[in-house]
Design a protein around this motif. Sequence first.
Motif, short mmCIF file in Angstrom:
data_model
loop_
_atom_site.label_atom_id
_atom_site.label_comp_id
_atom_site.label_asym_id
_atom_site.label_seq_id
_atom_site.Cartn_x
_atom_site.Cartn_y
_atom_site.Cartn_z
N CYS A 32 -0.45 39.82 -20.32
CA CYS A 32 0.00 38.16 -19.10
C CYS A 32 0.36 39.14 -18.06
O CYS A 32 0.86 40.30 -17.55
CB CYS A 32 0.90 38.06 -19.30
N CYS A 36 2.50 34.29 -16.29
CA CYS A 36 2.43 33.20 -17.70
C CYS A 36 3.05 32.28 -17.98
O CYS A 36 4.32 32.62 -18.42
CB CYS A 36 1.97 34.45 -18.50
N SER A 38 3.13 30.87 -21.27
CA SER A 38 3.43 31.15 -22.97
C SER A 38 4.55 31.67 -23.17
O SER A 38 5.56 32.09 -22.41
CB SER A 38 2.86 32.44 -23.35
N CYS A 63 -4.48 37.92 -21.77
CA CYS A 63 -4.04 36.75 -22.44
C CYS A 63 -5.26 35.15 -21.95
O CYS A 63 -5.61 35.48 -20.49
CB CYS A 63 -3.11 36.13 -21.43
N CYS A 66 -3.20 32.82 -19.04
CA CYS A 66 -3.20 33.31 -17.65
C CYS A 66 -4.23 34.18 -17.39
O CYS A 66 -4.16 34.57 -15.64
CB CYS A 66 -1.53 33.78 -17.75
ZN LIG Z 1 -0.52 34.45 -20.80
#
Ligand SMILES: [Zn+2]
Length: 188
Positions: A32, A36, A38, A63, A66
């Motif tokens: 990422c 990001c 997440s 990912c 992102c």
């Molecule tokens: Zn990510």
Amino acid sequence: MTADQKWKAVSENDEQYDSIFFYGVKSTKIFCRPSCKSKLPLKRNIVYFDSIKQAVKAGHRPCKRCRPDLLEYQPIREIAEKIKLLLNRYFNQENELAKEIGQIGVTGRRMVNIFKEYYGITPKKYYNYLRIEEAKKQLINTNDKIIDIAYGVGFASLSAFYTIFKKNTNLSPAKYRKGNNHGIRSEN
Ligand SMILES: [Zn+2]
């Protein structure tokens, strides 16, 4: 950057570090951008990469959220070098400089961070250095008034010029001129 600084950037989703480094998660093998959104992985599961290439080589996939792979087209070194080129060219033209840097597509803190990460100095310190070097030349080689030199090399005020000049040379501009400018008649 240290691992602690990277961890801080990741835990704060700090986007100014996007493309300066990437992080992967060992368990999922996904990598990422620092920004990001997440869920934050466990610290011990994180592995850091300097480049996308490095992440891919280690078997990590980008990912889907992102999309760190989309940053690849602007490698950090290229951006840093472009900024430096523009600073060299426009160090005494603030408006022009801002315009040109804006066209690279990175501005503000992110631009500062990229430059600093790469050259170990902020853009401001760097262009002030260029301005002082130019001012030194003009103090020695011309009879121009100090105020004209100050504005000419890009300073917005005489006091800013004095402060930074003194910091760089330990002398006031007038003293510097007097000490180096033997051939030319002195001026106030
Ligand atoms: Zn990510």
